[in-house]
Write a protein that holds these residues in place. Structure first.
Motif, mmCIF file in Angstrom:
data_model
loop_
_atom_site.group_PDB
_atom_site.id
_atom_site.type_symbol
_atom_site.label_atom_id
_atom_site.label_comp_id
_atom_site.label_asym_id
_atom_site.label_seq_id
_atom_site.Cartn_x
_atom_site.Cartn_y
_atom_site.Cartn_z
ATOM 1 N N PRO A 1 32.152 -2.904 -9.630
ATOM 2 C CA PRO A 1 33.155 -3.852 -9.107
ATOM 3 C C PRO A 1 33.200 -5.302 -9.930
ATOM 4 N N ALA A 2 31.998 -5.892 -9.876
ATOM 5 C CA ALA A 2 31.898 -7.396 -10.783
ATOM 6 C C ALA A 2 32.625 -7.261 -11.993
ATOM 7 N N LEU A 3 32.377 -5.780 -12.778
ATOM 8 C CA LEU A 3 33.021 -5.746 -14.383
ATOM 9 C C LEU A 3 34.407 -5.704 -14.254
ATOM 10 N N ALA A 4 34.991 -4.963 -13.075
ATOM 11 C CA ALA A 4 36.415 -4.708 -12.811
ATOM 12 C C ALA A 4 37.128 -6.136 -12.434
ATOM 13 N N GLU A 5 36.568 -6.819 -11.680
ATOM 14 C CA GLU A 5 36.841 -8.243 -11.456
ATOM 15 C C GLU A 5 37.138 -9.302 -12.364
ATOM 16 N N MET A 6 36.291 -9.034 -13.498
ATOM 17 C CA MET A 6 36.474 -9.710 -14.788
ATOM 18 C C MET A 6 37.728 -9.235 -15.522
ATOM 19 N N ARG B 1 33.823 -13.134 -21.088
ATOM 20 C CA ARG B 1 32.891 -13.127 -19.901
ATOM 21 C C ARG B 1 32.455 -11.717 -19.706
ATOM 22 N N LEU B 2 33.408 -10.771 -19.956
ATOM 23 C CA LEU B 2 33.234 -9.419 -19.335
ATOM 24 C C LEU B 2 32.467 -8.987 -20.498
ATOM 25 N N ARG B 3 32.673 -9.134 -21.922
ATOM 26 C CA ARG B 3 31.869 -8.734 -22.929
ATOM 27 C C ARG B 3 30.295 -9.321 -22.848
ATOM 28 N N GLY C 1 36.447 3.273 -16.763
ATOM 29 C CA GLY C 1 36.788 2.923 -15.596
ATOM 30 C C GLY C 1 37.077 1.677 -14.949
ATOM 31 N N ALA C 2 36.450 0.723 -15.286
ATOM 32 C CA ALA C 2 36.898 -0.763 -15.020
ATOM 33 C C ALA C 2 37.991 -1.214 -15.584
ATOM 34 N N THR C 3 38.252 -0.595 -16.817
ATOM 35 C CA THR C 3 39.388 -1.229 -17.618
ATOM 36 C C THR C 3 40.637 -0.503 -16.965
ATOM 37 N N LYS C 4 40.683 0.784 -16.298
ATOM 38 C CA LYS C 4 41.662 1.535 -15.771
ATOM 39 C C LYS C 4 42.612 2.088 -17.036
ATOM 40 N N GLN C 5 41.946 2.039 -18.118
ATOM 41 C CA GLN C 5 42.686 2.740 -19.319
ATOM 42 C C GLN C 5 42.013 3.959 -19.471
ATOM 43 N N ILE C 6 42.231 5.011 -18.960
ATOM 44 C CA ILE C 6 41.397 6.456 -18.963
ATOM 45 C C ILE C 6 41.811 6.936 -20.029
ATOM 46 N N GLN C 7 43.238 7.322 -20.586
ATOM 47 C CA GLN C 7 43.693 7.748 -21.699
ATOM 48 C C GLN C 7 42.889 9.296 -22.009
#
Length: 455
Positions: free
Chosen positions: A232-237, A245-247, A312-318
């Motif tokens: 969740p914290a990574l997804a918030e970023m 900050r995410l990186r 999963g955090a980025t929502k870019q499943i592809q």
């Protein structure tokens, strides 16, 4: 596993809007997500119910046990559908970084499940007692989650619920479908060993595999939790577009997870064989060589898991939606061909090979592309803490193994596990954690411990 993997579907969209719960978007996502989960749960329940007889034939269940197997599978499928259909409460807690509520409720649910299992057995329900136990545990977890969401005010305020949206439904269902395909492929990878073994080596080997890998499964579930609960914290970023900050957060978290996986791998290699021998009173012989291979696989899984979590955090499943199914299919085909000659060692070896060359390689490539880094950065440089840690853990483990080999099995487990847990944890914190994360650990400790930890 299916539900825990799908946990990031609705929760991931809630994270996008939870900072502004009064706008109506938050409530719309929550209601639409509930409809999506109900539909997915219904699909799972119906599919499991209809497929149970076929699964009994695939697993080559003896004819006299097939009826019990089918009934159990059908009830378990229904329970799984109910679990997924009521998962919204858990996802609310997860999106607000309060999964600790579920963790606190888990021990209570296990106590209730044990009591329900005992009562059901006492009343003569036999093997079907597990259904009553699972249902009792599910009911308790959901009740606790609902009470926590009310108390913590995670539901939208009055007048801000809005309405479900068809466009949102398609978006959520599409993302949930992708996550379900990942979960399905993951299940194929983790459960197909049993199918391959039953078809090629017999049910006796299935029993040996089931007992011999229990500790491995438990340790892997513990080792992966660092990144699981950081999701969740990574997804918030990502939602707040804090790319730098995410990186800077993801890199040390990934390295720490892999280093913890290295320690877990060494513990499995050291302790699993004597643990199995002690647990089964010598009735099941588990080769130490299998444990070394399981340790290698655990390290590989730790590397892969971190990069998959980022997807999963980025929502870019592809293409990630298909990569697990591809790995599972390749593994089954390869293991069916080689298992009769290579046995259990060959099956573990096929698992390692497929994870490294398919999901692992693809996930690392996705991370490098997302952060615009050369693939050698996440694929090699980020593994330097693991290398430093294993360089010290492995010689220590070999020495402990040699010194304790003459002892009784239960003593081997206690001494090896105790020494390696203490010294190994120190080595992970000293060599397996990036410098900036070490500094943050020290800063967050009580003053009485900070000085000692810094030194």
């Amino acid at each position: 596993d299916v539900c825990s993997s799908d946990l990031s579907s609705v929760a991931r969209f809630l994270i996008d809007h939870k900072d502004n719960p009064g706008t109506g978007e938050y409530g719309s996502v929550l209601q639409t997500g509930q409809l999506v989960l109900l539909l997915q749960g219904s699909i799972i329940a119906v599919a499991g119910y209809l497929a149970s007889p076929l699964l009994a034939q695939i697993l080559d269940i003896p004819a006299e046990l097939q009826h019990n197997f089918v009934v159990l599978m059908r009830w378990q499928s229904v329970l799984l559908g109910v679990t997924l259909g009521t998962e919204t409460l858990i996802q609310l807690l997860y999106s607000h970084q309060r999964y600790d509520v579920v963790n606190y409720a888990q021990p209570l649910s296990y106590l209730l499940m044990t009591a329900a299992l005992w009562l059901a057995l006492r009343h003569g329900t036999g093997v079907y007692s597990v259904i009553w136990a699972n249902a009792a545990g599910l009911l308790l977890i959901r009740a606790v989650a609902f009470a926590a969401c009310l108390k913590l005010r995670f539901f939208p305020p009055r007048g801000a619920w809005s309405r479900p949206s068809w466009a949102r439904f398609k978006e959520l269902f599409g993302f949930g479908k992708d996550m379900f395909l990942i979960a399905l492929g993951s299940q194929l990878i983790s459960a197909s060993q049993t199918i391959v073994i039953s078809r090629t080596l017999g049910l006796e080997k299935v029993a040996i595999w089931s007992v011999g890998t229990k500790a491995f499964t438990l340790i892997w579930q513990l080792a992966r939790r660092i990144l699981d609960f950081s999701g969740p914290a990574l997804a918030e970023m990502v939602a707040r577009k804090e790319s730098d900050r995410l990186r800077e957060r993801f890199r040390p978290l990934s390295s720490l997870t892999v280093s913890v996986g290295g320690l877990a791998a060494v513990l499995v290699a050291l302790c699993n064989a004597p643990f199995v021998a002690s647990w089964t009173h010598g009735q099941i012989i588990w080769n130490t060589g299998y444990d070394v291979l399981l340790g290698v696989w655990l390290v590989v899984l730790s590397v892969q898991h971190g990069h998959v979590s980022l997807v999963g955090a980025t929502k870019q499943i592809q293409f990630m939606r298909w990569i697990y199914l591809l790995e599972g299919t390749v593994f089954v085909a390869l293991a069916l061909v080689t298992a009769r000659w290579t046995g259990l060692a060959g099956i573990i070896g096929c698992s390692i090979l497929c994870t490294v060359s398919i999901t692992g390689a693809y996930a690392i490539w996705r991370t490098s592309r997302y952060f615009s880094l050369p693939i050698t950065e996440p694929g090699w440089k980020w593994l330097a803490p693991l290398g430093r840690t294993l360089l010290r853990l492995v010689p220590l483990a070999i020495g402990i193994w040699w010194l304790t080999s003459p002892l009784a099995n239960w003593l081997q487990v206690l001494i090896r596990g105790g020494i390696m847990s203490v010294l190994g944890s120190f080595l992970v914190l000293r060599y397996g954690v990036a410098g900036e994360l070490q500094d943050e650990f020290v800063q967050r400790l009580p003053p009485s411990l900070a000085g000692w930890a810094g030194r």
